[in-house]
Design a protein around this motif. Structure first.
Motif, mmCIF file in Angstrom:
data_model
loop_
_atom_site.group_PDB
_atom_site.id
_atom_site.type_symbol
_atom_site.label_atom_id
_atom_site.label_comp_id
_atom_site.label_asym_id
_atom_site.label_seq_id
_atom_site.Cartn_x
_atom_site.Cartn_y
_atom_site.Cartn_z
ATOM 1 N N VAL A 63 0.657 -1.203 -0.057
ATOM 2 C CA VAL A 63 0.062 -0.062 0.185
ATOM 3 C C VAL A 63 0.764 1.052 -0.110
ATOM 4 C CG1 VAL A 63 -1.895 1.338 1.031
ATOM 5 C CG2 VAL A 63 -1.651 -1.343 1.198
ATOM 6 N N THR A 88 -1.052 -0.754 -4.510
ATOM 7 C CA THR A 88 -2.162 -0.011 -4.394
ATOM 8 C C THR A 88 -2.132 1.408 -3.866
ATOM 9 O OG1 THR A 88 -4.614 -0.138 -3.912
ATOM 10 C CG2 THR A 88 -3.317 -1.141 -2.621
ATOM 11 N N SER A 138 -4.571 0.368 -9.001
ATOM 12 C CA SER A 138 -3.558 -0.702 -8.432
ATOM 13 C C SER A 138 -2.824 -1.230 -9.592
ATOM 14 C CB SER A 138 -4.459 -1.790 -7.709
ATOM 15 O OG SER A 138 -5.290 -2.433 -9.193
ATOM 16 N N LEU A 164 -9.262 -5.747 -2.466
ATOM 17 C CA LEU A 164 -8.863 -4.384 -2.699
ATOM 18 C C LEU A 164 -10.181 -3.381 -2.421
ATOM 19 C CD1 LEU A 164 -6.796 -4.082 -6.102
ATOM 20 C CD2 LEU A 164 -5.957 -3.538 -3.891
ATOM 21 N N TRP A 199 -10.279 -0.572 0.563
ATOM 22 C CA TRP A 199 -10.460 0.815 0.525
ATOM 23 C C TRP A 199 -11.817 1.281 0.957
ATOM 24 C CZ3 TRP A 199 -6.424 3.570 0.186
ATOM 25 C CH2 TRP A 199 -5.271 3.223 -0.162
#
Length: 274
Positions: A153, A181, A191, A213, A217
């Motif tokens: 990340v 990402t 990503s 993902l 998020w």
């Protein structure tokens, strides 16, 4: 023996964008070695094989040029495109695979195809593999992990777009792949996906990893509906909605090719589904 063959670009509304997948509908399963040989010959990121079990319900398997894959999102959308195109009256269908169970596919608004996938969020790790840190040209802010991949990340989209990956080092992380990402500037998150041990250095658009993902998020951005972009050379947009147990992943699809595979009759020995 002749088999139908389709090639579809998924997670894009324009030809030569998104990620390409081959789709081969079958009347019964062929030997695994033959399925793998067909996938290697097709030489696209994944080939999906379908066997209809009852009306609207198909068993599905996915093969990269190197190996069978537990779950492939873009090839699932490509397969739904083929089934929907062959039966314009069909509005919903189900694919089933051992590793992920049942996947429901629906025709969406504006030509979208929606896939209901299991929610597979990554978790924190106490120790980061040195091959991961050495294999990415920029150090991540945080590292998480799922059964499918390591999640690196970053704080900024520019890092995701500009970083380089070392395939020799990332291959040592097998069987897991690597996704990088960050929050997006024009979308909710971006990503990129590297999988040198299982298919190739960088996948163009990876639907399956958005089952991890999107929950990640959604929690960090405080909303359940998100727009994502996978920043590969071809690029692709994904529209995600996070529910309690499922993630709805939608995208456009475009047919590129329809053809026929010619196989010698001696190769067609059928077997039960694996």
């Amino acid at each position: 023996m002749k088999l139908p063959l389709y090639q579809v670009d998924a997670f894009t509304d324009r030809l030569f964008g998104g990620n390409y997948a081959a789709v081969v509908p079958l009347s019964c399963w062929l030997p695994d070695t033959l399925l793998q040989a067909i996938a290697a010959e097709n030489n696209v990121s994944e080939t999906a094989f379908l066997v209809e079990q009852q009306p609207g319900h198909f068993a599905i398997r996915w093969f990269s040029p190197l190996a069978e894959i537990d779950f492939c999102g873009h090839a699932t959308l490509a397969s739904a495109h083929v089934v929907f195109s062959r039966d314009p009256a069909c509005q919903q269908l189900t694919f089933s695979a051992p590793a992920v169970g049942e996947l429901e596919l629906r025709r969406g608004e504006g030509g979208l195809i929606q896939m209901s996938a299991p929610r597979l969020p990554p978790v924190a790790v106490s120790q980061v593999p040195p091959e991961l840190l050495a294999g990415l040209s920029l150090p991540p802010e945080e590292v998480l992990v799922s059964d499918q991949a390591w999640f690196a990340v970053y704080a900024d989209e520019r890092a995701v777009r500009s970083l380089q990956a070392d395939p020799q080092l990332l291959t040592r992380l097998a069987p897991r792949d690597v996704v990088v990402t960050a929050p997006g500037r024009e979308v909710d998150f971006v990503s990129r996906y590297f999988w040198p041990a299982n298919g190739g250095l960088e996948d163009m658009v990876t639907g399956s990893i958005h089952a991890g993902l999107a929950p990640l998020w959604a929690e960090r951005l405080g909303r359940r509906t998100l727009r994502a972009y996978q920043a590969s050379a071809r690029g692709g947009y994904l529209y995600c909605e996070v529910a309690d147990e499922r993630v709805l992943i939608s995208g456009h699809t475009v047919l590129y090719l329809e053809g026929v595979i010619h196989l010698p009759d001696g190769l067609q020995g059928a077997q039960n589904a694996g």
